[in-house]
Design a protein around this motif. Structure first.
Motif, PDB file in Angstrom:
ATOM      1  N   ASN A 104      -3.891 -14.848  -0.930  1.00 37.53           N
ATOM      2  CA  ASN A 104      -2.723 -14.070  -0.481  1.00 37.53           C
ATOM      3  C   ASN A 104      -1.429 -14.620  -1.060  1.00 37.53           C
ATOM      4  OD1 ASN A 104      -4.303 -12.333   0.952  1.00 37.53           O
ATOM      5  ND2 ASN A 104      -4.063 -13.411   2.910  1.00 37.53           N
ATOM      6  N   LYS A 105      -1.332 -15.958  -1.096  1.00 39.52           N
ATOM      7  CA  LYS A 105      -0.119 -16.588  -1.653  1.00 39.52           C
ATOM      8  C   LYS A 105      -0.011 -16.256  -3.143  1.00 39.52           C
ATOM      9  CE  LYS A 105       2.607 -20.598  -2.491  1.00 39.52           C
ATOM     10  NZ  LYS A 105       3.346 -20.172  -3.645  1.00 39.52           N
ATOM     11  N   GLU A 150       1.260 -12.723  -3.518  1.00 36.70           N
ATOM     12  CA  GLU A 150       2.707 -12.704  -3.202  1.00 36.70           C
ATOM     13  C   GLU A 150       3.519 -13.270  -4.369  1.00 36.70           C
ATOM     14  OE1 GLU A 150       3.882 -14.895   0.339  1.00 36.70           O
ATOM     15  OE2 GLU A 150       2.472 -13.653   1.474  1.00 36.70           O
ATOM     16  N   ASP A 151       3.043 -14.391  -4.912  1.00 35.77           N
ATOM     17  CA  ASP A 151       3.748 -15.027  -6.031  1.00 35.77           C
ATOM     18  C   ASP A 151       3.770 -14.108  -7.257  1.00 35.77           C
ATOM     19  OD1 ASP A 151       4.524 -17.373  -4.794  1.00 35.77           O
ATOM     20  OD2 ASP A 151       2.788 -18.521  -5.468  1.00 35.77           O
ATOM     21  N   ALA A 152       2.644 -13.444  -7.522  1.00 36.77           N
ATOM     22  CA  ALA A 152       2.574 -12.545  -8.680  1.00 36.77           C
ATOM     23  C   ALA A 152       3.596 -11.413  -8.521  1.00 36.77           C
ATOM     24  CB  ALA A 152       1.165 -11.983  -8.819  1.00 36.77           C
ATOM     25  N   LYS A 153       3.679 -10.871  -7.318  1.00 34.39           N
ATOM     26  CA  LYS A 153       4.636  -9.773  -7.075  1.00 34.39           C
ATOM     27  C   LYS A 153       6.072 -10.266  -7.190  1.00 34.39           C
ATOM     28  CE  LYS A 153       1.614  -6.778  -4.468  1.00 34.39           C
ATOM     29  NZ  LYS A 153       1.142  -6.317  -3.160  1.00 34.39           N
ATOM     30  N   MET A 154       6.297 -11.490  -6.722  1.00 28.36           N
ATOM     31  CA  MET A 154       7.634 -12.078  -6.813  1.00 28.36           C
ATOM     32  C   MET A 154       8.019 -12.262  -8.289  1.00 28.36           C
ATOM     33  SD  MET A 154       9.214 -15.185  -7.504  1.00 28.36           S
ATOM     34  CE  MET A 154       7.993 -16.476  -7.289  1.00 28.36           C
ATOM     35  N   LEU A 155       7.074 -12.768  -9.095  1.00 28.69           N
ATOM     36  CA  LEU A 155       7.369 -12.996 -10.520  1.00 28.69           C
ATOM     37  C   LEU A 155       7.698 -11.675 -11.218  1.00 28.69           C
ATOM     38  CD1 LEU A 155       4.612 -15.662 -11.388  1.00 28.69           C
ATOM     39  CD2 LEU A 155       7.055 -16.064 -11.061  1.00 28.69           C
ATOM     40  N   GLU A 156       6.972 -10.636 -10.839  1.00 27.18           N
ATOM     41  CA  GLU A 156       7.259  -9.307 -11.395  1.00 27.18           C
ATOM     42  C   GLU A 156       8.660  -8.847 -10.971  1.00 27.18           C
ATOM     43  OE1 GLU A 156       5.265  -6.096  -9.420  1.00 27.18           O
ATOM     44  OE2 GLU A 156       5.468  -4.777 -11.166  1.00 27.18           O
TER      45      GLU A 156
END
Ligand code: KIV
Length: 272
Positions: free
Chosen positions: A170-171, A174-180
């Motif tokens: 899950n983290k 979340e991190d992948a979406k944040m980087l995008e």
């Protein structure tokens, strides 16, 4: 050049985004020196990563941690000189961006200014968000790197598959979406379950490049020495060897030694 590389134009971050949109897979490999970079580029690779895996395959270290900024810039400069088409991305080495965002920006600027590469790669998610944002705000394209992040090997303790547990998965999402969201142009996912990597590639619009992350992502990356069979004793499941250069080199050098010892080399046509 590979027959699959129809587009002979210079690869840019925009072109990678277009490749994802039209479902064209992205082929990425590492290179650390001029001669190899030229061969890799001429063969039609889309992205060349000047990886901090140079620490292992070039310098003979056990981890990527000893790599310095000066050393990465040296490798990157050599690679850039050999490349015409591929996008050149440089790993920011351990210690050059984790301290604070100002230091991170200064490191990224040195890489771009001194090597003439076109982007940097950074390992980590929310922990390094501020540094990534600052680098992006200076107009430097950033490729993220999540999952197994070798610069954190001392925290992980092993090179085993990451994000098998729900909380870590899950983290990672979340991190992948944040980087995008903050503007990274692409993302490497290393050694995570294929189903998770596929989900990330479907849920973010930026190209996701996998290493040990299965076939459901937008592209693949391997360490060039590994895929050419130049490294021995490293056989993770995800590694496909496309050549056995260890044997080729060993036989060629053995042959040379024999020719020198027997005075077969040089012959008359090989002298002045
Ligand atoms: O340093 C490297 O070679 C890398 C790839 C394995 C993605 O980061």
């Amino acid at each position: 050049m590979s027959t699959y590389t129809e587009d002979k134009r210079k690869v840019t971050t925009r072109r990678l985004a277009e490749m994802k949109q039209r479902g064209e897979k992205i082929a990425m490999l590492t290179a650390y020196d001029f001669s190899m970079a030229r061969l890799v580029d001429e063969a039609g690779i889309d992205v060349i990563l000047v990886g901090d895996s140079a620490s292992n395959v070039m310098a003979g270290n056990v981890t990527t941690l000893p790599m310095t900024l000066d050393q990465m810039i040296y490798h990157a400069k050599s690679v850039v000189k050999g490349v015409n088409r591929a996008l050149v991305v440089v790993d920011m080495p351990f210690g050059s961006y984790q301290g604070n965002s100002k230091e991170a920006l200064a490191s990224a600027i040195r890489i771009m200014k001194e090597s003439h590469a076109e982007a940097v790669k950074m390992e980590g998610g929310s922990e390094i968000r501020e540094s990534i944002e600052r680098i992006l705000s200076a107009g430097i394209p950033v490729m993220g790197h999540l999952g197994l992040t070798p610069q954190s090997i001392n925290k992980f303790g092993t090179y085993n598959v990451r994000a098998k547990e729900e909380a870590e998965a899950n983290k990672l999402i979340e991190d992948a979406k944040m980087l995008e969201e903050i503007g990274c142009f692409s993302l490497v996912l290393e050694k995570i379950p294929a189903t998770l990597a596929t989900k990330v590639a479907q849920e973010v619009s930026i190209p996701v490049i996998g290493i040990g992350a299965g076939g459901g992502v937008d592209g693949q990356v391997l360490v060039v020495h590994d895929m050419l069979g130049m490294t021995k004793g490293f056989s993770p499941r995800f590694l496909r060897r496309y050549a056995d250069l260890s044997t080729v080199i060993n036989e060629a050098i053995g042959h040379y030694v024999e020719d020198v010892k027997t005075s077969d080399f040089p012959n008359e046509s090989e002298q002045y």
